[in-house]
Design a protein around this motif. Structure first.
Motif, mmCIF file in Angstrom:
data_model
loop_
_atom_site.group_PDB
_atom_site.id
_atom_site.type_symbol
_atom_site.label_atom_id
_atom_site.label_comp_id
_atom_site.label_asym_id
_atom_site.label_seq_id
_atom_site.Cartn_x
_atom_site.Cartn_y
_atom_site.Cartn_z
ATOM 1 N N PHE A 65 0.852 -1.188 0.000
ATOM 2 C CA PHE A 65 0.000 0.000 0.000
ATOM 3 C C PHE A 65 0.885 1.234 0.000
ATOM 4 O O PHE A 65 2.066 1.184 0.374
ATOM 5 N N THR A 66 0.310 2.352 -0.433
ATOM 6 C CA THR A 66 1.025 3.623 -0.430
ATOM 7 C C THR A 66 0.036 4.772 -0.386
ATOM 8 O O THR A 66 -1.099 4.667 -0.864
ATOM 9 N N THR A 67 0.469 5.860 0.212
ATOM 10 C CA THR A 67 -0.290 7.105 0.129
ATOM 11 C C THR A 67 -0.216 7.626 -1.301
ATOM 12 O O THR A 67 0.823 7.527 -1.959
ATOM 13 N N ASP A 68 -1.332 8.149 -1.783
ATOM 14 C CA ASP A 68 -1.318 8.711 -3.137
ATOM 15 C C ASP A 68 -0.503 10.003 -3.138
ATOM 16 O O ASP A 68 -0.733 10.884 -2.287
ATOM 17 N N PRO A 69 0.444 10.149 -4.056
ATOM 18 C CA PRO A 69 1.301 11.345 -4.063
ATOM 19 C C PRO A 69 0.577 12.615 -4.490
ATOM 20 O O PRO A 69 1.037 13.723 -4.189
#
Length: 468
Positions: A65-69
């Motif tokens: 998962f990742t935070t949306d840039p």
């Protein structure tokens, strides 16, 4: 496990789109470069951003998962399986980490409020805990059929009436957008897939499940759900508003009202019955004090005992006369009542039951220690009788109970430690001094018995010296 999954949209490159949700442009996320690249988008990239990935060694897959840039209030969750492909979800950023913790093992897809797919079968949301497996029971959905993208594509669908949503068009605080003409959007998605190399064939792209459990006739609302659980509808609504994780996620929303599958509601009721509160209710004495049956028996015994002391004895009863009542007389009565309790411990915890329990627990720990010590015991000995008992041990809870036993019932503890010593010698030829030394040490270090008390007590257990 009940999963509260709140995706806002499908990623455009997903192999398993969620019905009703729009497709969103995910081209700014390096999905084809592997989990490390996804993690790197958000990890340590700025305040409020984060990313992580974990491999699935059993399957060769992974999740990330990742935070949306572009919008830090949003995040991407990705699950990849080498046979079943990739699922990409756009979510609130705060929801990605909880899903990441849940989205492991056999769980590949979640649908209909927590129903999940392992690649072969569909299961209901896990709610009933299995203490043997240390996981929630896997309960198959009845007569479940997997619905693929091929099943959902309609000849009347027109990709020209659909569009791909951008992250800028998604509001994380607004309700999840629902696409009315989802068939058109699915057709546009399928057209994009045709341009991808190595994409799964559409018949292997799982979209949904169909099961009698999710038919309209099997859905119930808050009033019926609450009645099954033995609570009021207002109580259930309060649980839901507080985000109580024990309430399963609804399977559908009809006319703005939450609806649950009857099978899911039945599992929820069973889980409530098996919870600590449920066990307490089953074993309750049913009185205003809400005591267990055993505790109520103890209360009743001492209530009668205290009444006999305070009222049945004329020498005590006369102290209730106001002119005879003072601090010293009250203290004498309190001491008498406390003595009654201290001399009646066997009614609270019967020593013969406790003694056998402690004896078997110690012998069980000895057996485990000896199994682990087989390598030491297998070494050549200096003589046929010589043995190395280097690693006898007693676990901390058992040592604590043994120390309690010694402090509260020393004469019974003396007897049962003798039984432990005899049984250890009979089973494993352990010298008595080694058994006693181990128990002596453990009640000091793990059981909080003072060294002075331990030495005085175990001195009475040491076998007498035999005359030559």
């Amino acid at each position: 496990m009940t999963v509260h999954l709140h995706p806002l949209a499908n990623g455009l490159s997903t192999d398993h789109p969620v019905p009703g949700l729009p497709f969103v442009d995910d081209s700014h996320i390096p999905l084809d470069e592997g989990p490390e690249a996804i993690e790197a988008v958000g990890r340590n990239q700025g305040e409020g951003m984060w990313g992580r990935y974990d491999p699935h060694r059993a399957s060769g897959g992974w999740r990330a998962f990742t935070t949306d840039p572009l919008d830090n209030s949003l995040g991407w969750s990705v699950r990849y399986h080498p046979q079943h492909g990739r699922t990409v979800l756009l979510m609130k950023d705060d929801d990605t980490s909880p899903l990441h913790s849940t989205w492991d093992g056999e769980r590949l897809l979640f649908r209909a409020g927590g129903y999940w797919f392992d690649g072969a079968a569909w299961f209901r949301p896990g709610q009933v805990w299995d203490p043997v497996e240390e996981d929630y029971e896997k309960r198959k959905a009845r007569a479940a059929v997997t619905v693929s993208a091929v099943d959902m594509l309609d000849r009347r669908a027109d990709a020209g009436r659909a569009s791909v949503v951008t992250v800028a068009e998604i509001d994380a605080e607004a309700p999840a957008p629902v696409v009315e003409n989802w068939g058109d959007h699915l057709a546009l998605w399928a057209a994009h897939r045709a341009e991808r190399d190595g994409a799964l064939p559409l018949e292997r792209c799982v979209v949904d499940l169909a099961t009698p459990e999710l038919s309209g006739a099997q859905l119930i609302g808050v009033p019926e759900m609450a009645e099954l659980g033995g609570i009021t509808a207002s109580t259930l609504r309060s649980y839901i508003s507080r985000g109580n994780s024990e309430v399963p996620q609804p399977q559908a929303t009809v006319g703005g009202r939450d609806q649950w599958a009857r099978a899911v509601a039945d599992d929820w009721v069973e889980a409530r019955q098996r919870s600590h509160e449920g066990v307490r209710a089953v074993m309750s004495a049913g009185d205003r004090d809400q005591l267990s049956r055993g505790a109520a028996e103890v209360r009743d015994y001492f209530a009668a005992d205290f009444h006999g002391t305070l009222w049945g004895r004329p020498d005590v009863r006369k102290r209730w006369i106001l002119r005879a009542r003072n601090e010293d007389s009250v203290r004498e009565i309190a001491d008498a009542l406390a003595w009654n309790v201290a001399s009646s411990l066997d009614r609270v915890l019967p020593t013969h039951l406790l003694g056998h329990t402690v004896e078997n627990a110690v012998l069980h720990d000895f057996a485990e220690a000896i199994d682990l010590d087989r390598g030491v015991r297998a070494r050549p000995k200096k003589s046929a009788k010589a043995k190395d008992w280097l690693h006898l041990w007693v676990s901390r809870p058992v040592a604590g109970m043994l120390a309690w036993f010694i402090r509260h019932h020393p004469e019974s503890a003396h007897h049962y430690i003798g039984e432990i010593t005899r049984e250890s010698h009979t089973r494993w030829d352990i010298p008595a001094k080694d058994t006693l030394s181990t128990l002596h040490q453990c009640v000091i270090t793990e059981g909080n018995l003072s060294q002075e008390d331990a030495e005085a007590f175990f001195a009475l257990l040491t076998p007498p010296e035999k005359n030559d």
